[in-house]
Design a protein around this motif. Structure first.
Motif, PDB file in Angstrom:
ATOM      1  N   ASP A   1       4.907   5.399  -5.161  1.00 39.86           N
ATOM      2  CA  ASP A   1       4.924   6.903  -5.382  1.00 39.86           C
ATOM      3  C   ASP A   1       3.364   7.639  -4.719  1.00 39.86           C
ATOM      4  O   ASP A   1       2.647   6.917  -4.317  1.00 39.86           O
ATOM      5  CB  ASP A   1       4.807   7.179  -6.947  1.00 39.86           C
ATOM      6  N   VAL A   2       3.392   8.533  -4.869  1.00 37.87           N
ATOM      7  CA  VAL A   2       2.200   9.445  -4.462  1.00 37.87           C
ATOM      8  C   VAL A   2       0.870   8.846  -4.752  1.00 37.87           C
ATOM      9  O   VAL A   2       0.797   8.368  -6.101  1.00 37.87           O
ATOM     10  CB  VAL A   2       2.038  10.868  -4.799  1.00 37.87           C
ATOM     11  N   GLY A   3       0.084   8.408  -3.837  1.00 44.34           N
ATOM     12  CA  GLY A   3      -1.219   7.482  -4.224  1.00 44.34           C
ATOM     13  C   GLY A   3      -1.192   6.323  -3.764  1.00 44.34           C
ATOM     14  O   GLY A   3      -2.369   5.701  -3.564  1.00 44.34           O
ATOM     15  N   ALA A   4       0.119   5.652  -3.915  1.00 37.92           N
ATOM     16  CA  ALA A   4       0.350   4.188  -3.597  1.00 37.92           C
ATOM     17  C   ALA A   4      -0.180   3.926  -2.068  1.00 37.92           C
ATOM     18  O   ALA A   4      -0.667   2.652  -1.867  1.00 37.92           O
ATOM     19  CB  ALA A   4       1.515   3.892  -3.650  1.00 37.92           C
ATOM     20  N   GLY A   5       0.025   4.951  -1.154  1.00 34.68           N
ATOM     21  CA  GLY A   5      -0.493   4.554   0.258  1.00 34.68           C
ATOM     22  C   GLY A   5      -2.067   4.318   0.183  1.00 34.68           C
ATOM     23  O   GLY A   5      -2.487   3.477   0.696  1.00 34.68           O
ATOM     24  N   GLN A   6      -2.616   5.103  -0.660  1.00 37.10           N
ATOM     25  CA  GLN A   6      -4.108   4.993  -0.858  1.00 37.10           C
ATOM     26  C   GLN A   6      -4.540   3.909  -1.333  1.00 37.10           C
ATOM     27  O   GLN A   6      -5.712   3.207  -0.854  1.00 37.10           O
ATOM     28  CB  GLN A   6      -4.619   6.414  -1.256  1.00 37.10           C
ATOM     29  N   THR A   7      -3.807   3.377  -2.250  1.00 40.84           N
ATOM     30  CA  THR A   7      -4.190   2.110  -2.799  1.00 40.84           C
ATOM     31  C   THR A   7      -4.165   1.054  -2.195  1.00 40.84           C
ATOM     32  O   THR A   7      -4.837   0.154  -1.925  1.00 40.84           O
ATOM     33  CB  THR A   7      -3.390   1.766  -4.172  1.00 40.84           C
ATOM     34  N   ALA A   8      -2.899   0.941  -1.362  1.00 39.15           N
ATOM     35  CA  ALA A   8      -2.802  -0.136  -0.122  1.00 39.15           C
ATOM     36  C   ALA A   8      -4.008   0.018   0.720  1.00 39.15           C
ATOM     37  O   ALA A   8      -4.517  -1.230   1.126  1.00 39.15           O
ATOM     38  CB  ALA A   8      -1.359   0.110   0.434  1.00 39.15           C
TER      39      ALA A   8
ATOM     40  N   LEU B   1      -9.085  13.976   7.634  1.00 37.43           N
ATOM     41  CA  LEU B   1     -10.224  14.407   7.006  1.00 37.43           C
ATOM     42  C   LEU B   1     -11.083  13.182   6.554  1.00 37.43           C
ATOM     43  O   LEU B   1     -10.668  12.239   6.146  1.00 37.43           O
ATOM     44  CB  LEU B   1     -10.085  15.481   6.162  1.00 37.43           C
ATOM     45  N   PRO B   2     -12.483  13.307   6.355  1.00 41.16           N
ATOM     46  CA  PRO B   2     -13.367  12.200   6.003  1.00 41.16           C
ATOM     47  C   PRO B   2     -12.716  11.791   4.636  1.00 41.16           C
ATOM     48  O   PRO B   2     -12.801  10.288   4.463  1.00 41.16           O
ATOM     49  CB  PRO B   2     -14.625  12.808   6.307  1.00 41.16           C
ATOM     50  N   ALA B   3     -13.057  12.473   3.701  1.00 40.42           N
ATOM     51  CA  ALA B   3     -13.083  11.935   2.259  1.00 40.42           C
ATOM     52  C   ALA B   3     -12.404  12.941   1.288  1.00 40.42           C
ATOM     53  O   ALA B   3     -11.825  13.991   1.534  1.00 40.42           O
ATOM     54  CB  ALA B   3     -14.555  11.779   1.978  1.00 40.42           C
ATOM     55  N   SER B   4     -12.284  12.569   0.084  1.00 41.41           N
ATOM     56  CA  SER B   4     -11.463  13.090  -0.705  1.00 41.41           C
ATOM     57  C   SER B   4     -11.844  14.561  -1.167  1.00 41.41           C
ATOM     58  O   SER B   4     -11.276  15.471  -1.101  1.00 41.41           O
ATOM     59  CB  SER B   4     -11.738  12.274  -2.337  1.00 41.41           C
TER      60      SER B   4
ATOM     61  N   GLU C   1     -14.059   1.893  -7.684  1.00 36.27           N
ATOM     62  CA  GLU C   1     -13.616   2.773  -8.770  1.00 36.27           C
ATOM     63  C   GLU C   1     -12.440   2.152  -9.008  1.00 36.27           C
ATOM     64  O   GLU C   1     -12.096   2.237 -10.009  1.00 36.27           O
ATOM     65  CB  GLU C   1     -13.557   3.993  -7.991  1.00 36.27           C
ATOM     66  N   SER C   2     -11.631   1.967  -8.237  1.00 35.51           N
ATOM     67  CA  SER C   2     -10.079   1.384  -8.457  1.00 35.51           C
ATOM     68  C   SER C   2     -10.271   0.065  -9.311  1.00 35.51           C
ATOM     69  O   SER C   2      -9.582  -0.048 -10.264  1.00 35.51           O
ATOM     70  CB  SER C   2      -9.195   1.273  -7.336  1.00 35.51           C
TER      71      SER C   2
ATOM     72  N   ALA D   1      -6.922   7.653  -4.527  1.00 36.95           N
ATOM     73  CA  ALA D   1      -5.298   7.988  -5.076  1.00 36.95           C
ATOM     74  C   ALA D   1      -5.391   9.027  -5.990  1.00 36.95           C
ATOM     75  O   ALA D   1      -4.266  10.082  -5.674  1.00 36.95           O
ATOM     76  CB  ALA D   1      -4.845   6.642  -5.580  1.00 36.95           C
ATOM     77  N   ALA D   2      -6.328   9.207  -6.944  1.00 38.84           N
ATOM     78  CA  ALA D   2      -6.228  10.413  -7.976  1.00 38.84           C
ATOM     79  C   ALA D   2      -6.299  11.456  -7.396  1.00 38.84           C
ATOM     80  O   ALA D   2      -5.602  12.435  -7.854  1.00 38.84           O
ATOM     81  CB  ALA D   2      -7.349  10.161  -9.024  1.00 38.84           C
ATOM     82  N   THR D   3      -6.957  11.793  -6.139  1.00 37.45           N
ATOM     83  CA  THR D   3      -6.980  13.072  -5.561  1.00 37.45           C
ATOM     84  C   THR D   3      -5.740  13.629  -4.786  1.00 37.45           C
ATOM     85  O   THR D   3      -5.216  14.593  -4.909  1.00 37.45           O
ATOM     86  CB  THR D   3      -8.278  13.000  -4.330  1.00 37.45           C
TER      87      THR D   3
END
Ligand code: NAD
Length: 303
Positions: free
Chosen positions: A170-177, A65-68, A260-261, A106-108
């Motif tokens: 952990d969960v969210g780390a993929g998004q950070t990368a 999907l497009p966004a958070s 934001e990050s 990542a927070a979402t």
């Protein structure tokens, strides 16, 4: 072979869903656009009439999907923002696994994962890189956040859509990368555009200049497969009139996530900040729906 519900069949989701269907999986596909669903049905998937229908009986749910707000709204509903729409989580079987490949905060991812795990449903964030070309060819790079057990369960499916699969943490780390990668990509597309525009303004042929830089110390992914100048590469979004690739507004979203990050951890990202401003100006000028490589337009000499 798995029963898969696939939700979000845009430029990326449709070819990813088709690759799963081609590999013999049963793929029930849903998108708000009927045209998008029809594309996946033509590629071997089955049409779902709603997200709930796609999730019915699915062992694995893939979202692109497009966004958070789309991912949170889909899984958790809109109750938190005063709405009455229930979330999809309550329609997903216990023991199922969600693979969210959208690029979101990542927070979402962490918020949705926590709610999913509380309902006995697994969750990994698995954003991708490689563009629509990689999605069609099944050569995407997956950056996964979540437990190793969930990743191993997802791996056979990820391998049908991608070539490189990384466990980022952990969960969210993929998004950070992913946002680190896309901040770099956003910057390098502007830099590549600047260099080509400078050369062309000085009378150079963009094809010749691009080839020189591709084989020199300025070589990068944009010059390899995503040249922003129309006509330089046959298969580029630029040559297709900046259609069907990675939208300017999606790049703008990713650069916003990166900022934001950066604010959260007090990181200094001056070029990422500047790149966000330039894509925002490009979007305001009416190019938000075009491929992000159209950013070269703001740097090219007119007439
Ligand atoms: P897109 O806009 O082409 O597709 C998004 C699709 O989601 C649309 O078809 C839309 O109708 C559908 N959708 C939105 N809300 C929905 C809902 N509630 N239920 C069902 N369908 C819904 O976007 P895309 O280019 O495919 O990108 C998807 C994600 O992948 C984004 O997060 C993007 O940042 C990321 N991404 C894109 C690329 C690329 O090259 N396009 C590359 C890597 C990652």
């Amino acid at each position: 072979m798995a029963n898969i519900g696939f939700i979000g069949l845009g430029n990326m989701g449709a070819p990813m869903a088709i690759n799963l269907a081609k590999a013999g999986h049963s793929v029930k596909a849903f998108d708000l656009s009927q045209e998008a669903v029809a594309k996946v049905v033509a590629g071997g998937g089955a049409a779902a009439s709603s997200a709930q229908d796609a999730a019915l009986g699915a062992e694995i749910i893939v979202t692109m999907l497009p966004a958070s707000q789309h991912v949170e709204g889909l899984f958790l509903g809109n109750g938190a923002s005063g709405g009455s729409q229930p979330g999809l989580l309550q329609h997903i079987a216990k023991g199922a696994l969600i693979i969210d490949s959208s690029t979101i905060a990542a927070a979402t991812s962490q918020k949705v994962a926590k709610a999913a795990e509380a309902s006995g449903i697994g969750f990994i964030d698995a954003p991708v890189s490689g563009g629509t070309g990689g999605a069609i060819a099944g050569t995407l790079t997956f950056m996964v956040g979540g437990s190793a057990t969930h990743l191993e369960r997802a791996r056979p499916l990820l391998e049908k859509m991608g070539k490189n699969i990384f466990h980022a943490g952990d969960v969210g780390a993929g998004q950070t990368a992913k946002i680190c990668n896309n901040m770099l990509l956003g910057i390098l597309m502007i830099g590549t555009s600047e260099a080509i525009a400078l050369g062309v303004a000085n009378g150079l042929d963009p094809k010749v200049l691009s080839e020189i830089m591709r084989r020199s110390s300025g070589g990068n992914w944009a010059l390899e497969v995503y040249n922003p100048c129309p006509g330089v590469q046959e298969a580029s979004a630029a040559t297709r009139g900046y259609t069907g690739g990675f939208g300017t507004d999606l790049m703008l979203k990713d650069l916003g996530l990166a900022q934001e990050s950066a604010m959260t951890v007090k990181a200094s990202t001056p070029l990422g900040g500047m790149a966000r401003q330039l894509y925002a100006a490009h979007s305001i000028a009416g190019h938000g729906g075009e491929d992000f490589s159209s950013v070269i337009k703001m740097l090219q000499k007119k007439g």
